[in-house]
Motif scaffolding. Structure first.
Motif, PDB file in Angstrom:
ATOM      1  N   PRO A 186       0.838  -1.206   0.000  1.00  0.00           N
ATOM      2  CA  PRO A 186       0.000   0.000   0.000  1.00  0.00           C
ATOM      3  C   PRO A 186       0.872   1.256   0.000  1.00  0.00           C
ATOM      4  O   PRO A 186       1.936   1.273   0.641  1.00  0.00           O
ATOM      5  N   THR A 187       0.440   2.292  -0.697  1.00  0.00           N
ATOM      6  CA  THR A 187       1.307   3.456  -0.938  1.00  0.00           C
ATOM      7  C   THR A 187       1.784   4.157   0.332  1.00  0.00           C
ATOM      8  O   THR A 187       2.928   4.573   0.408  1.00  0.00           O
ATOM      9  N   ALA A 188       0.898   4.297   1.328  1.00  0.00           N
ATOM     10  CA  ALA A 188       1.295   5.064   2.510  1.00  0.00           C
ATOM     11  C   ALA A 188       1.987   4.205   3.576  1.00  0.00           C
ATOM     12  O   ALA A 188       2.213   4.665   4.677  1.00  0.00           O
ATOM     13  N   ALA A 189       2.326   2.953   3.236  1.00  0.00           N
ATOM     14  CA  ALA A 189       2.882   2.036   4.235  1.00  0.00           C
ATOM     15  C   ALA A 189       4.280   2.468   4.678  1.00  0.00           C
ATOM     16  O   ALA A 189       5.057   3.022   3.900  1.00  0.00           O
ATOM     17  N   LEU A 190       4.557   2.210   5.960  1.00  0.00           N
ATOM     18  CA  LEU A 190       5.871   2.509   6.523  1.00  0.00           C
ATOM     19  C   LEU A 190       6.653   1.192   6.557  1.00  0.00           C
ATOM     20  O   LEU A 190       6.289   0.278   7.284  1.00  0.00           O
ATOM     21  N   THR A 191       7.719   1.104   5.749  1.00  0.00           N
ATOM     22  CA  THR A 191       8.390  -0.181   5.561  1.00  0.00           C
ATOM     23  C   THR A 191       9.811  -0.190   6.105  1.00  0.00           C
ATOM     24  O   THR A 191      10.562   0.759   5.890  1.00  0.00           O
ATOM     25  N   THR A 192      10.175  -1.258   6.800  1.00  0.00           N
ATOM     26  CA  THR A 192      11.546  -1.469   7.255  1.00  0.00           C
ATOM     27  C   THR A 192      12.056  -2.758   6.612  1.00  0.00           C
ATOM     28  O   THR A 192      11.392  -3.795   6.706  1.00  0.00           O
ATOM     29  N   VAL A 193      13.216  -2.686   5.946  1.00  0.00           N
ATOM     30  CA  VAL A 193      13.785  -3.880   5.313  1.00  0.00           C
ATOM     31  C   VAL A 193      14.957  -4.370   6.164  1.00  0.00           C
ATOM     32  O   VAL A 193      15.847  -3.603   6.509  1.00  0.00           O
TER      33      VAL A 193
ATOM     34  N   VAL B  79       0.742  -0.805   8.015  1.00  0.00           N
ATOM     35  CA  VAL B  79      -0.290  -0.449   7.050  1.00  0.00           C
ATOM     36  C   VAL B  79      -1.482   0.157   7.794  1.00  0.00           C
ATOM     37  O   VAL B  79      -1.957  -0.416   8.763  1.00  0.00           O
ATOM     38  N   SER B  80      -1.955   1.304   7.347  1.00  0.00           N
ATOM     39  CA  SER B  80      -3.127   1.871   8.032  1.00  0.00           C
ATOM     40  C   SER B  80      -4.345   1.842   7.118  1.00  0.00           C
ATOM     41  O   SER B  80      -4.264   2.191   5.952  1.00  0.00           O
ATOM     42  N   GLY B  81      -5.458   1.395   7.684  1.00  0.00           N
ATOM     43  CA  GLY B  81      -6.748   1.485   6.974  1.00  0.00           C
ATOM     44  C   GLY B  81      -7.020   0.376   5.980  1.00  0.00           C
ATOM     45  O   GLY B  81      -6.261   0.165   5.045  1.00  0.00           O
ATOM     46  N   GLY B  82      -8.122  -0.325   6.193  1.00  0.00           N
ATOM     47  CA  GLY B  82      -8.700  -1.287   5.267  1.00  0.00           C
ATOM     48  C   GLY B  82      -7.729  -2.137   4.475  1.00  0.00           C
ATOM     49  O   GLY B  82      -7.600  -1.973   3.266  1.00  0.00           O
ATOM     50  N   PHE B  83      -7.027  -3.039   5.161  1.00  0.00           N
ATOM     51  CA  PHE B  83      -6.092  -3.928   4.481  1.00  0.00           C
ATOM     52  C   PHE B  83      -6.703  -5.330   4.465  1.00  0.00           C
ATOM     53  O   PHE B  83      -6.871  -5.942   5.514  1.00  0.00           O
ATOM     54  N   GLY B  84      -7.066  -5.829   3.292  1.00  0.00           N
ATOM     55  CA  GLY B  84      -7.812  -7.083   3.237  1.00  0.00           C
ATOM     56  C   GLY B  84      -7.084  -8.209   2.526  1.00  0.00           C
ATOM     57  O   GLY B  84      -5.906  -8.092   2.186  1.00  0.00           O
ATOM     58  N   TRP B  85      -7.802  -9.322   2.331  1.00  0.00           N
ATOM     59  CA  TRP B  85      -7.246 -10.508   1.683  1.00  0.00           C
ATOM     60  C   TRP B  85      -6.673 -10.203   0.299  1.00  0.00           C
ATOM     61  O   TRP B  85      -5.588 -10.665  -0.053  1.00  0.00           O
ATOM     62  N   ALA B  86      -7.405  -9.430  -0.497  1.00  0.00           N
ATOM     63  CA  ALA B  86      -6.981  -9.167  -1.873  1.00  0.00           C
ATOM     64  C   ALA B  86      -5.637  -8.434  -1.894  1.00  0.00           C
ATOM     65  O   ALA B  86      -4.780  -8.719  -2.728  1.00  0.00           O
ATOM     66  N   ASP B  87      -5.451  -7.499  -0.942  1.00  0.00           N
ATOM     67  CA  ASP B  87      -4.183  -6.768  -0.863  1.00  0.00           C
ATOM     68  C   ASP B  87      -3.045  -7.724  -0.525  1.00  0.00           C
ATOM     69  O   ASP B  87      -1.939  -7.650  -1.087  1.00  0.00           O
TER      70      ASP B  87
ATOM     71  N   ILE C  44       0.378  -8.949  -2.826  1.00  0.00           N
ATOM     72  CA  ILE C  44       1.767  -8.872  -2.355  1.00  0.00           C
ATOM     73  C   ILE C  44       2.436 -10.238  -2.495  1.00  0.00           C
ATOM     74  O   ILE C  44       3.598 -10.349  -2.910  1.00  0.00           O
ATOM     75  N   GLN C  45       1.696 -11.284  -2.200  1.00  0.00           N
ATOM     76  CA  GLN C  45       2.223 -12.646  -2.372  1.00  0.00           C
ATOM     77  C   GLN C  45       2.524 -12.909  -3.847  1.00  0.00           C
ATOM     78  O   GLN C  45       3.567 -13.448  -4.202  1.00  0.00           O
ATOM     79  N   HIS C  46       1.622 -12.474  -4.683  1.00  0.00           N
ATOM     80  CA  HIS C  46       1.766 -12.652  -6.122  1.00  0.00           C
ATOM     81  C   HIS C  46       3.017 -11.944  -6.643  1.00  0.00           C
ATOM     82  O   HIS C  46       3.677 -12.414  -7.575  1.00  0.00           O
ATOM     83  N   ALA C  47       3.385 -10.838  -6.020  1.00  0.00           N
ATOM     84  CA  ALA C  47       4.575 -10.084  -6.434  1.00  0.00           C
ATOM     85  C   ALA C  47       5.864 -10.769  -5.987  1.00  0.00           C
ATOM     86  O   ALA C  47       6.954 -10.338  -6.337  1.00  0.00           O
ATOM     87  N   GLY C  48       5.743 -11.848  -5.167  1.00  0.00           N
ATOM     88  CA  GLY C  48       6.930 -12.611  -4.793  1.00  0.00           C
ATOM     89  C   GLY C  48       7.171 -12.752  -3.303  1.00  0.00           C
ATOM     90  O   GLY C  48       8.135 -13.396  -2.887  1.00  0.00           O
ATOM     91  N   ALA C  49       6.322 -12.181  -2.462  1.00  0.00           N
ATOM     92  CA  ALA C  49       6.531 -12.271  -1.015  1.00  0.00           C
ATOM     93  C   ALA C  49       6.164 -13.664  -0.511  1.00  0.00           C
ATOM     94  O   ALA C  49       5.295 -14.334  -1.070  1.00  0.00           O
TER      95      ALA C  49
END
Ligand code: PRP
Ligand code: ZN
Length: 299
Positions: free
Chosen positions: A246-253, A269-277, A281-286
């Motif tokens: 999600p665009t506004a996510a705060l990420t630490t690697v 992640v803030s606000g409405g994070f569901g199964w499809a999201d 992300i899994q589909h992108a390789g996570a």
């Protein structure tokens, strides 16, 4: 103004909002001891007490200064505001915060076999409701004249009893309407629980307590929708995975000790994070995706 050194909050005794309201106060770190008659809760951790009452009485208790705050449906609050404006020309009641639970709507409903062709269909009809002021406002906005039949309860049976043609009542799941062979025609107010008050300025010990409560409440409301997402990714796919977050996510690697070509990600992640999201992300390789609720946050 009466002075008092403990804040007094009106809460619905039993019904739609009572449990969620009390658990919200608990999440704010307030604990209470209930009196034997279950009408009063004494604040053990803070100078805050609860009065457990009928929801319809809450705005009046606040307006009269018996309570300082109340957890109440916006529908009940707005009805009382309109009533006070009609009686006295103004109302000091207002909502301090929308609380995000107890969602429902005030709707016009009519017998299932009838056709609703817009507000015009209400002209000259008898409409039963416990919300005469809100209904009158709607009818006047629509420039429709109808007869308002005021009932304090069991509004949904009025058409069958013949005391009204149509009703205007709260709808949540819709089960009550179905059980009474009624259908929803139009929603005239979207409602949810709010924190109501008549004033937010106290010249006694209630002031710091109110400020503390509002600060904690804002903290609780802010994290309510926040999730901590944990996942892993191959370094080669990191850019792709990050693009799917999600665009506004705060990420630490983070590097992983024994796996030089993989990384671990912590994503707030803030606000409405569901199964499809999550699936995207899994589909992108996570891999190894875990979603955790967030209990508290101090920036
Ligand atoms: C409302 C309304 C209906 C019911 C609708 O009453 O008067 O009876 O809820 O809910 P449903 O669509 O999920 O069936 P409420 O429980 O708020 O009680 P009150 O108005 O007497 O306080
Ligand atoms: Zn009620």
């Amino acid at each position: 103004m009466k002075t008092r050194d403990r804040l007094r909050i009106a809460v619905q005794k039993s019904g739609r909002l009572s449990e969620a309201s009390q658990s919200l106060l608990q999440q704010c770190g307030l604990d209470f001891r209930q009196s034997r008659d279950k009408l009063f809760c004494f604040g053990e951790t803070h100078p805050v007490d609860l009065l457990l009452v009928r929801d319809d009485d809450i705005p009046g208790l606040i307006a009269d200064g018996v309570c300082d705050l109340g957890f109440v449906g916006l529908n009940v609050l707005e009805e009382q505001q309109l009533e006070q404006i009609a009686q006295a020309g103004s109302s000091r009641l207002h909502s301090l915060r929308r609380l995000g639970y107890g969602g429902c709507r005030l709707s016009i409903a009519l017998p299932q076999e009838e056709v609703f062709a817009g507000p015009e269909s209400l002209r000259g009809r008898r409409i039963a409701t416990s919300y005469p002021r809100l209904l009158a406002r709607y009818l006047s906005d629509q420039r429709v004249t109808a007869e308002i039949v005021v009932l304090s309860g069991s509004v949904e049976i009025a058409p069958r009893l013949g005391s009204a043609d149509v009703i205007c009542d709260l709808v949540s799941s819709g089960a009550t309407l179905v059980a009474n062979q009624l259908k929803e025609a139009v929603a005239i107010l979207q409602s949810e629980a709010v924190l109501a008050a008549a004033t937010t300025v106290f010249l006694d010990a209630r002031q710091p307590m109110l400020e503390l409560l509002l600060r904690r409440l804002d903290g609780v409301l802010a994290v309510r929708e926040t999730r901590l997402l944990l996942l892993r990714s191959a370094r080669s796919q990191l850019a792709q995975v990050q693009a799917a977050l999600p665009t506004a996510a705060l990420t630490t690697v983070l590097g992983i000790d024994d796996q030089a070509d993989s990384v671990a990600l912590q994503v707030l992640v803030s606000g409405g994070f569901g199964w499809a999201d999550l699936e995207a992300i899994q589909h992108a390789g996570a891999t190894q995706l875990v979603v955790l609720p967030v209990a508290r946050m101090l920036a």
